[in-house]
Scaffold this active site. Structure first.
Site, PDB file in Angstrom:
ATOM      1  N   CYS A 142       7.387 -46.916 -53.730  1.00 35.03           N
ATOM      2  CA  CYS A 142       8.379 -47.579 -54.097  1.00 35.03           C
ATOM      3  C   CYS A 142       7.740 -49.174 -54.412  1.00 35.03           C
ATOM      4  O   CYS A 142       7.313 -48.708 -55.860  1.00 35.03           O
ATOM      5  CB  CYS A 142       8.849 -47.592 -52.588  1.00 35.03           C
ATOM      6  SG  CYS A 142      11.181 -47.572 -52.770  1.00 35.03           S
ATOM      7  N   HIS A 200       9.227 -42.066 -51.035  1.00 30.17           N
ATOM      8  CA  HIS A 200       7.939 -42.159 -49.725  1.00 30.17           C
ATOM      9  C   HIS A 200       7.614 -40.647 -49.329  1.00 30.17           C
ATOM     10  O   HIS A 200       7.710 -40.014 -48.957  1.00 30.17           O
ATOM     11  CB  HIS A 200       8.626 -42.697 -48.898  1.00 30.17           C
ATOM     12  CG  HIS A 200       9.649 -44.049 -48.718  1.00 30.17           C
ATOM     13  ND1 HIS A 200       8.748 -45.240 -48.692  1.00 30.17           N
ATOM     14  CD2 HIS A 200      11.368 -44.844 -49.838  1.00 30.17           C
ATOM     15  CE1 HIS A 200      10.129 -46.333 -49.100  1.00 30.17           C
ATOM     16  NE2 HIS A 200      10.608 -45.327 -49.857  1.00 30.17           N
ATOM     17  N   GLU A 229       5.270 -41.060 -46.751  1.00 29.59           N
ATOM     18  CA  GLU A 229       5.228 -41.635 -45.552  1.00 29.59           C
ATOM     19  C   GLU A 229       6.059 -40.298 -44.236  1.00 29.59           C
ATOM     20  O   GLU A 229       5.667 -40.227 -43.420  1.00 29.59           O
ATOM     21  CB  GLU A 229       5.120 -43.199 -45.101  1.00 29.59           C
ATOM     22  CG  GLU A 229       6.335 -43.875 -45.001  1.00 29.59           C
ATOM     23  CD  GLU A 229       6.518 -44.137 -46.825  1.00 29.59           C
ATOM     24  OE1 GLU A 229       5.985 -43.665 -47.535  1.00 29.59           O
ATOM     25  OE2 GLU A 229       6.705 -45.071 -46.799  1.00 29.59           O
ATOM     26  N   SER A 273       0.862 -50.954 -13.496  1.00 32.36           N
ATOM     27  CA  SER A 273       2.090 -50.981 -13.238  1.00 32.36           C
ATOM     28  C   SER A 273       2.531 -49.218 -12.722  1.00 32.36           C
ATOM     29  O   SER A 273       2.961 -48.787 -12.327  1.00 32.36           O
ATOM     30  CB  SER A 273       3.409 -51.411 -14.037  1.00 32.36           C
ATOM     31  OG  SER A 273       2.734 -50.571 -15.713  1.00 32.36           O
ATOM     32  N   GLY A 274       1.398 -48.399 -13.158  1.00 34.99           N
ATOM     33  CA  GLY A 274       1.442 -47.687 -13.417  1.00 34.99           C
ATOM     34  C   GLY A 274       1.815 -46.526 -14.252  1.00 34.99           C
ATOM     35  O   GLY A 274       1.566 -45.331 -14.513  1.00 34.99           O
ATOM     36  N   GLY A 275       2.561 -47.502 -15.614  1.00 36.61           N
ATOM     37  CA  GLY A 275       2.500 -46.875 -16.721  1.00 36.61           C
ATOM     38  C   GLY A 275       1.492 -46.362 -17.214  1.00 36.61           C
ATOM     39  O   GLY A 275       0.672 -46.833 -16.844  1.00 36.61           O
ATOM     40  N   VAL A 276       1.749 -46.002 -18.159  1.00 32.22           N
ATOM     41  CA  VAL A 276       0.655 -45.574 -19.202  1.00 32.22           C
ATOM     42  C   VAL A 276      -0.240 -46.244 -19.815  1.00 32.22           C
ATOM     43  O   VAL A 276      -1.325 -46.492 -19.971  1.00 32.22           O
ATOM     44  CB  VAL A 276       0.987 -44.494 -21.040  1.00 32.22           C
ATOM     45  CG1 VAL A 276       0.851 -44.039 -21.630  1.00 32.22           C
ATOM     46  CG2 VAL A 276       2.126 -42.982 -20.192  1.00 32.22           C
ATOM     47  N   ASP A 277       0.764 -47.397 -20.703  1.00 28.03           N
ATOM     48  CA  ASP A 277      -0.501 -48.462 -21.041  1.00 28.03           C
ATOM     49  C   ASP A 277      -1.049 -49.311 -20.078  1.00 28.03           C
ATOM     50  O   ASP A 277      -2.284 -49.185 -20.333  1.00 28.03           O
ATOM     51  CB  ASP A 277       1.133 -49.608 -21.791  1.00 28.03           C
ATOM     52  CG  ASP A 277       1.734 -49.298 -22.872  1.00 28.03           C
ATOM     53  OD1 ASP A 277       1.252 -47.458 -23.427  1.00 28.03           O
ATOM     54  OD2 ASP A 277       2.520 -49.833 -22.767  1.00 28.03           O
ATOM     55  N   SER A 278      -0.153 -49.497 -19.230  1.00 30.47           N
ATOM     56  CA  SER A 278      -1.548 -50.773 -18.171  1.00 30.47           C
ATOM     57  C   SER A 278      -2.662 -49.510 -17.401  1.00 30.47           C
ATOM     58  O   SER A 278      -3.244 -49.973 -16.758  1.00 30.47           O
ATOM     59  CB  SER A 278      -0.678 -51.132 -17.053  1.00 30.47           C
ATOM     60  OG  SER A 278      -0.114 -49.971 -16.425  1.00 30.47           O
ATOM     61  N   SER A 279      -2.259 -48.539 -17.151  1.00 29.85           N
ATOM     62  CA  SER A 279      -3.238 -47.538 -16.354  1.00 29.85           C
ATOM     63  C   SER A 279      -4.541 -47.083 -18.046  1.00 29.85           C
ATOM     64  O   SER A 279      -5.440 -47.214 -17.319  1.00 29.85           O
ATOM     65  CB  SER A 279      -2.763 -45.685 -15.957  1.00 29.85           C
ATOM     66  OG  SER A 279      -1.035 -45.939 -15.099  1.00 29.85           O
TER      67      SER A 279
END
Ligand code: XMP
Length: 513
Positions: A81, A169, A171, A223-229
């Site tokens: 583009c 585009h 993508e 925290s038990g969330g995905v990222d910190s786990s």
């Protein structure tokens, strides 16, 4: 060495989508600001360069231009583009100002099927456009390889230099064969292999973490969330007992959340887990508070206080680990209408006070969310954690309208557990952004057996979203709604009514407070 495709960002809302499409090809991609010096790019020795789209016109006084040196690096390039217009602007072609925007679907007709970028495509295909200016004279050495009804040069190629330009585009999902075009670029044109895998990434990241951390200690707020786990699992594999994870139970967690963390990280992974039960403190401070903003502030401040005290008890550590993801660290582009002030100098350290002096370790900061999930599976984390829906920091407090009391927490926790259980059972939990129960501060009359009841109402919220910024309510099947409602009313004491939230965001928000 990792093979890399560099994407220069000219401010398109789809730049991150390009990066993800390339990674889906198992090739590593990096987004860099549009004016990154050619020398710096050369040092990285990428296998290819992509010029993203963007809202500017090459004629605008404030148009973002790349270092012209990039056209002489001898590296294959793809301009999308605005990117195709940059070829014209810098390499002696011509762009004409469009009178009106060409926006939406178009039909691409491939006129030269020997073009490497268009290999394997049908003669005609649907593409998606969003541009005003268009190419009217080819840049030097280029030839046209495809046209659309509105554009005589929809795809162009400089075969000797391996430069390609697309007016549309590739993508976005509205260009159904776009993935084929992007994979042609990375494999056929740039000669990349399928080398970017989470298995490979884990090995490399573990090595880097060991190098950086040495024999020092690392603290991580789990925290038990995905990222910190996932960050915890990766760090633990790298440095074992040099890592201490601190898990704060604020008394506002969903059912079994603390247990799952203790089970997975404490018992299975044998991570050094410091479990801080601060639920009494949080609930005491929330007593009598009904204003949502005050609740948030109390919870935020209390968390910092508890976490800070916990890090002291954990003993001296040089590093603090965070589960920061790639979208948080990509710099936004300072172009017209997108002020330089938006550039993140550096994301802050989770709002922690300045006197907490740690160096940061962010082992996920070049990964997108879906890659983090794959890495989590690779590291042996259970599906329950890897595919967990987002959960707000203030927890159940923003889903209990009015005062947060232990009794109300218990009602919501029980109702919410039923929602989660039924959503998982029916597989809907994994298909949508978030689903949860909200406890309303109103009571209404009901009848159970022969008895009159005067009990609370639970609202059911289930939303689809890409990033939490906008959302729509999910059309769950009636049977599932019926089951959830019946179970909550029968099993949760204190509730006699369930209703469904059918508002989108905007104008509503996902959470109720
Ligand atoms: P809203 O309610 O603003 O939520 O539409 C958008 C997304 O953000 C989550 N959320 C939070 N996450 N701290 C968090 O960590 C918070 O204070 C917070 N408030 C909302 C929400 O769950 C949704 O995914």
């Amino acid at each position: 060495m990792t093979e890399e495709i560099v994407i220069l960002d000219f401010g398109s809302q789809y730049t991150q989508v390009i990066a993800r499409r390339i990674r889906e090809c198992k090739v590593y991609s990096t987004i860099l600001p549009f004016d990154t010096p050619a020398k710096e790019i050369a040092k990285r020795a990428p296998k290819g360069i992509i010029l993203s789209g963007g809202p500017s016109s090459v004629y605008s006084a404030k148009a973002p231009f790349p270092d012209p040196g990039i056209f002489k690096l001898g590296i294959p390039m793809l301009g999308v583009c605005f990117g195709i217009q940059l070829f014209a602007h810098f390499l002696k072609g011509k762009v004409e100002r469009g009178q009106r925007r060409e926006y939406g679907k178009g039909t691409l007709q491939v006129t030269d099927r020997s073009c490497a970028l268009l290999k394997g495509l049908p003669a005609k295909l649907q593409v998606w456009n969003s541009h005003a200016d268009k190419l009217t004279k080819l840049p030097e050495g280029f030839q046209t390889v495809a046209v659309t009804e509105n554009s005589g040069h929809a795809a162009i190629e400089h075969r000797p230099k391996q430069f390609f330009g697309l007016q549309f585009h590739p993508e976005v999902a509205h260009t159904p064969q776009g993935r084929q075009i992007i994979s042609n670029f990375v494999y056929r044109v740039c000669g990349c292999g399928k080398k970017w895998t989470m298995k490979g990434y884990a090995v490399q990241a573990i090595e880097t973490i060991r190098e950086v951390v040495g024999s020092e200690r690392v603290i991580l707020g789990l925290s038990g969330g995905v990222d910190s786990s996932v960050a915890a699992a990766l760090l633990h594999q790298a440095i074992g007992d040099q890592l201490t994870c601190i898990f704060v139970n604020n008394g506002l967690l969903r059912a079994r959340e603390a247990e799952v963390v203790k089970e997975v990280f404490g018992r299975n992974f044998k991570v050094k887990l410091q479990y801080e039960d601060a639920s009494a403190l949080f609930l005491k401070r929330l007593k009598g508070v009904t204003d949502p903003e005050r609740k948030r502030k109390i919870i935020g401040r209390s968390f910092i206080e508890v976490f800070q005290a916990a890090t002291k008890r954990a003993g001296k550590a040089r590093f603090l680990a965070q589960g920061t993801l790639y979208p948080d660290v990509i710099e936004s582009v300072p172009i017209a209408g997108n002020p330089a002030a938006l550039i993140k100098s550096h994301h802050n350290v989770g709002g922690l006070p300045k006197n907490m002096k740690f160096e940061l370790v962010e082992p996920l900061k070049c990964l997108f969310k879906d890659e983090v999930r794959l890495l989590g599976l690779e590291l042996g984390l259970p599906k329950e954690i890897v595919y967990r829906q987002p959960f707000p920091g203030p927890g159940l407090a923003v889903r209990i309208l009015g005062e947060v009391t232990p009794a109300r927490c218990a009602i919501l926790r029980n109702a919410d557990a039923i929602v989660v259980e039924e959503m998982k059972q029916s597989d809907w939990y994994y298909k949508i952004w978030q689903s949860f129960a909200v406890l309303l501060p109103i009571r209404s009359v009901g009848v159970m057996g022969d008895e009159r009841t005067y009990d609370y109402t639970i609202a059911l919220r289930a939303v689809e979203s890409q990033d939490g910024m906008t959302a729509d309510w999910v059309r769950l099947p009636y049977d599932l709604l019926e089951k959830i409602s019946n179970r909550i009313i029968n099993e949760v004491k204190g509730v006699n009514r369930v209703c469904l939230d059918i508002s989108s965001k905007p104008p509503a928000t996902i959470e109720w407070e």
